[in-house]
Design an enzyme around this catalytic site. Structure first.
Site, short mmCIF file in Angstrom:
data_model
loop_
_atom_site.label_atom_id
_atom_site.label_comp_id
_atom_site.label_asym_id
_atom_site.label_seq_id
_atom_site.Cartn_x
_atom_site.Cartn_y
_atom_site.Cartn_z
CB SER A 137 1.89 5.53 3.09
OG SER A 137 1.28 4.79 2.04
CE1 TYR B 190 4.12 1.01 5.14
CE2 TYR B 190 2.27 1.47 3.69
CZ TYR B 190 3.55 1.77 4.15
OH TYR B 190 4.24 2.84 3.61
#
Length: 234
Positions: free
Chosen positions: A133, A146
């Site tokens: 990501s 995250y």
């Protein structure tokens, strides 16, 4: 790589990027197996699904053994797509959520990758694609946990490709910006879905990378929506 009749494994295939990747691979003639907790709505003679929680090492090893035994060939392509994210300030986020993200995004990826490498080495060919990501490149407020997992995926990918490149194995890490999936269903201030990239966009990048010439290696690919806030008003 010519994908026709090659064995490919995709994790997290029930929807989103994983489902789009499965469909794209099938269109190119690959034999695809999905590993995950929820089966996708796909009916294709070249697709099979094995229910496995990738957070469980034994479940992953069993899924791998079943895949190779059933198809009679080592895995040539692994797409580590399964992942999840939870928002929260670091000092307020539940410890259980922190562990859940690491168990899925990092440990699960490790278990799956570890399982397929010996078979790839035996055939002197393989391609591992890790879906990270942009949160693996830049810190994001209220996403410390995250980000930590996706930075870990980045480091693992960059180290691993140096370990396996002499065996004809490629490792590619893709860093998508916002993609229109259910990942953002419970996120505050998410980009409007109509301005996000589509899962099929990421699948097209996956195919491009997989079908590159044997001695041509994509290591890191960052992709973002061109206009995340939509067209500007005149």
């Amino acid at each position: 790589m010519d994908l026709k009749n090659k064995v490919a494994v995709v994790t997290g295939v029930s929807s989103g990027i994983g489902l789009a990747a499965v469909k794209a691979l099938l269109e190119k003639g690959a034999i695809v197996t999905g590993w995950g907790r929820t089966a996708p709505d796909i009916e294709n003679e070249n697709f099979s699904f094995i229910q496995a929680d990738i957070r469980n090492q034994k479940a992953v090893e069993q899924a791998h053994q079943e895949t190779v035994h059933k198809l009679g060939s080592p895995v040539s392509v692994l797409i580590n797509n399964a992942g999840l994210g939870r928002q929260g300030l670091l000092e307020e986020q539940a410890v259980e959520e922190w562990h859940q993200m690491f168990d899925t995004n990092v440990h699960g990826l490790y278990y799956c990758t570890r399982a397929v490498i010996p078979g790839m080495k035996s055939q002197d060919e393989g391609h591992i694609i890790n879906i990270s990501s942009i949160a693996g490149l830049n810190g994001v407020e209220k996403m410390a946990g995250y980000c930590a997992t996706k930075f870990a995926v980045r480091g693992m990918s960059q180290a691993l490709f140096k370990e396996v490149r002499e065996f004809g194995i490629k490792v590619t890490c893709i860093y998508p910006g916002s993609v229109n999936t259910n990942f953002f269903d419970h996120f505050e201030n998410a980009t409007s879905p109509e301005n996000m990239m589509q899962p099929e966009d990421i699948a097209s990048t996956i195919l491009h990378v997989l079908q590159s010439p044997p001695n041509y290696h994509h290591v890191d690919i960052e992709v973002r929506p061109l206009r995340p806030k939509g067209k500007r008003s005149k």
